[in-house]
Design a protein around this motif. Structure first.
Motif, PDB file in Angstrom:
ATOM      1  N   ARG A   1      -1.139  12.947   1.616  1.00 44.27           N
ATOM      2  CA  ARG A   1      -2.404  12.322   1.999  1.00 44.27           C
ATOM      3  C   ARG A   1      -2.611  12.219   3.513  1.00 44.27           C
TER       4      ARG A   1
ATOM      5  N   ASP B   1      -8.058  -2.064  -0.837  1.00 44.24           N
ATOM      6  CA  ASP B   1      -8.983  -2.877  -1.648  1.00 44.24           C
ATOM      7  C   ASP B   1      -8.168  -4.033  -2.224  1.00 44.24           C
TER       8      ASP B   1
ATOM      9  N   LEU C   1      -4.211   3.437  -1.167  1.00 37.40           N
ATOM     10  CA  LEU C   1      -5.416   3.163  -0.376  1.00 37.40           C
ATOM     11  C   LEU C   1      -6.574   3.914  -1.036  1.00 37.40           C
ATOM     12  N   ASP C   2      -7.796   3.465  -0.770  1.00 39.10           N
ATOM     13  CA  ASP C   2      -8.939   4.191  -1.360  1.00 39.10           C
ATOM     14  C   ASP C   2      -9.178   5.503  -0.598  1.00 39.10           C
ATOM     15  N   ALA C   3     -10.236   6.222  -0.986  1.00 39.94           N
ATOM     16  CA  ALA C   3     -10.462   7.558  -0.420  1.00 39.94           C
ATOM     17  C   ALA C   3     -10.721   7.511   1.085  1.00 39.94           C
ATOM     18  N   ASP C   4     -11.190   6.341   1.563  1.00 40.51           N
ATOM     19  CA  ASP C   4     -11.413   6.178   2.999  1.00 40.51           C
ATOM     20  C   ASP C   4     -10.218   5.513   3.696  1.00 40.51           C
TER      21      ASP C   4
ATOM     22  N   ASP D   1      -7.229  -4.540  -5.871  1.00 38.36           N
ATOM     23  CA  ASP D   1      -6.172  -3.751  -6.521  1.00 38.36           C
ATOM     24  C   ASP D   1      -4.863  -4.533  -6.613  1.00 38.36           C
TER      25      ASP D   1
ATOM     26  N   ARG E   1      -8.748   2.783   2.981  1.00 34.73           N
ATOM     27  CA  ARG E   1      -8.862   1.335   3.090  1.00 34.73           C
ATOM     28  C   ARG E   1      -8.063   0.654   1.982  1.00 34.73           C
TER      29      ARG E   1
ATOM     30  N   PRO F   1       0.831  -1.216   0.000  1.00 37.84           N
ATOM     31  CA  PRO F   1       0.000   0.000   0.000  1.00 37.84           C
ATOM     32  C   PRO F   1       0.864   1.264   0.000  1.00 37.84           C
TER      33      PRO F   1
END
Lengths: 362, 362
Positions: free
Chosen positions: B336, B148, B141-144, B151, B146, B118
């Motif tokens: 981020r 996935d 990582l996704d927008a939250d 991926d 997390r 990640p």
């Protein structure tokens, strides 16, 4: 090797691991009442202050263990630096001298030229060469199992040797080390002094004179702390910085809180250290003369072990005979040295048991 | 770089070391009375049996320290294997999880394809990639924040991630891990579970099902033994064998005698372990609700830390304000996540001090 030839169980391994032949340490048998003369441990306990310091570091409830240790082990670094008259940035610490040797290979020896090392020396060196893919040229010891520093005048990417050498116990003088360093100004020269405290002169004395010198020590032999895992490297600050970079890219905290506390206590009790080193030397000289009396050839040792062969008896047979009486020594099934036994100096009683048993066997 | 450009002090270094950017651990300040919520140490002491076991291992005079430890730390391996319902050849031990992670890179990740990890995770991973020249593709990582697992379906030479992830604290379910493993049958998938004991479900349950699974644990967090340096790897025997080869080509004895004894005692006191894990979870849930009450966004944490940001306040300013009151939290100046603070769960009193101080600052 094509992929179809890879054994199923090695399928997911890094390719380099398939060819690794790891180091084999001297055995640590879990049998009581053995006379263990196979791994060059001290016959004496460590300074009694070590135990006190460990217990004191634990505190009343061990609460301090929940906290990471100081990643730099500064308290230990300071005590050791002062002991040797060095600055703290001339000292590097790690989890035993094996770990610091490994980091030395990464920090200095990944070069375009091969490194040089004696053909007979600490048998972990060729393992590091494999692990780190460092090409290594082995320079033969002479007929008397001595290192000739003038053999190390070929272009190289580094030099590593043990002084006193292992498993021979044979010592180079400080003048010979100086010659070796002068011959190799563009290479890091590593002097592994695991056994220097038993009668040798440390190359630490040359550190401020040579910017290419790296010296390794350990608490495992002369300080009777093999069970604590502390190794040290000494050198000019620019060399220590390379090691710190490697260490901090590998494991920030190689020394635990108890090892740090015990190490400090050992260095602070110099009277105990000096007296046990001298006692060991006395035991060694006594054992050498007794073995010579039994007809053994014993290489001149400045270590806490001797390397001996008997002109009329196979080393393997002798080791087997000793083992039957619960006495373990080390034998290396390698060219040139397969007729030798490496015998750690034990207590007076252990050495006498060895001599008595050999008298029966011979 | 041509040789004339090399700074003089780096002249003798291995070229790779010149470009290394080491890991920077959370600071270990030597100041008393700090509220240290920056390195995810336990707020509780270790089991009292750990201190007893260390003192017992020392014996009456510390004599045992003169002997090398068991290179396999078999007693500890046995206790841990039994604890997790594994065979001893499914357990690998090392000097903290940082060391075992390093060995994982050598054992499995030196492949022709890049590994996947990640973009936001344990910040030591990219350092290992540098040290071992392992090409690494970072998966965002996704927008939250997390992971996935879908991926991670691109061709790769290995996968490594932390679960719960660090520094987010966000957990993947066992089903998601199973999916990740199924997606990557030809790669070793490493699940670093340093924080799994605070509410997650360990992937150890999947070891006999997946021949490509490697799970890492540590005693530094949930067992309150950061000061002892013990890390563990679990996996099928063929994977553990690769790690043993690497370890035995690096350092035969990474665990000292006292750490082995203390580690055994910790695993033997399961009641204490379970109760302190539950107490930590309760403290975390309480702190989360208080911080949410102050307007913080808190990522859902299954770790012994939380990752939180305040919509109206700069993280750097908050960290500075806390520090002025002797409260240290961790801030990562990285894309981020530079508006987040990573806050270790402390004792009830420490957490209250944190909340009170934040109330003043906000």
């Amino acid at each position: 090797m094509s992929s179809v030839d890879i054994p199923m169980k090695q399928r997911l391994w890094s390719p380099l691991v398939r060819d690794l032949v790891p180091y084999v340490p001297g055995e640590q048998p879990k049998i009581n009442n053995l006379i263990k003369l196979n791994t060059n441990e001290s016959p004496f306990p460590p300074s009694p202050k070590v135990r006190e310091a460990v217990i004191s570091a634990l505190g009343l409830d061990g609460d301090v263990l929940r906290l990471y240790p100081d990643p730099d082990a500064s308290s230990l670094k300071q005590v050791i630096a002062t002991y040797h008259g060095l600055a703290t940035n001339q000292v590097f610490l790690g989890n035993g001298s094996d770990e610091v040797l490994a980091h030395i290979y990464t920090a200095f020896f990944k070069q375009s030229l091969p490194i040089l090392s004696p053909d007979i020396s600490y048998s972990f060196y060729p393992v590091y060469s494999q692990l780190y893919a460092v090409e290594t040229v082995q320079i033969p010891l002479d007929a008397d199992f001595r290192i000739d520093v003038n053999d190390y005048k070929v272009p190289n990417g580094g030099v590593i040797l043990a002084n006193p050498n292992a498993p021979t116990g044979v010592l180079l003088s400080l003048d010979q080390i100086r010659q070796l360093l002068s011959n190799n100004p563009e290479s890091v020269v590593v002097i592994d002094e695991a056994y220097i405290d038993f009668g040798g002169q440390s190359a630490i004395a040359l550190i401020n004179e040579f910017d290419n010198l790296v010296v390794c020590h350990t608490v495992s032999k002369s300080r009777a702390l093999a069970g604590l895992r502390i190794g040290m490297v000494f050198g000019q600050a620019h060399l220590i910085e390379a090691l710190e970079r490697v260490k901090n890219s590998f494991n920030s905290y190689p020394l635990d809180r108890l090892a740090i506390a015990g190490g400090v206590a050992s260095y602070e009790d110099d009277a105990y250290f000096q007296s046990t080193c001298q006692a060991l030397i006395d035991l060694r000289e006594d054992l050498v003369s007794k073995l010579q009396g039994l007809g053994f050839d014993v290489l001149p040792s400045h270590a806490n072990f001797i390397f001996a062969r008997h002109p009329q008896h196979e080393a393997v047979t002798l080791a087997k005979g000793l083992r039957e009486s619960g006495i373990i020594v080390r034998h290396f099934a390698k060219p040139r040295i397969d007729q030798f036994l490496r015998i750690t100096i034990g207590t007076a009683e252990q050495n006498q048991a060895l001599v008595s048993r050999l008298q029966e066997i011979l």
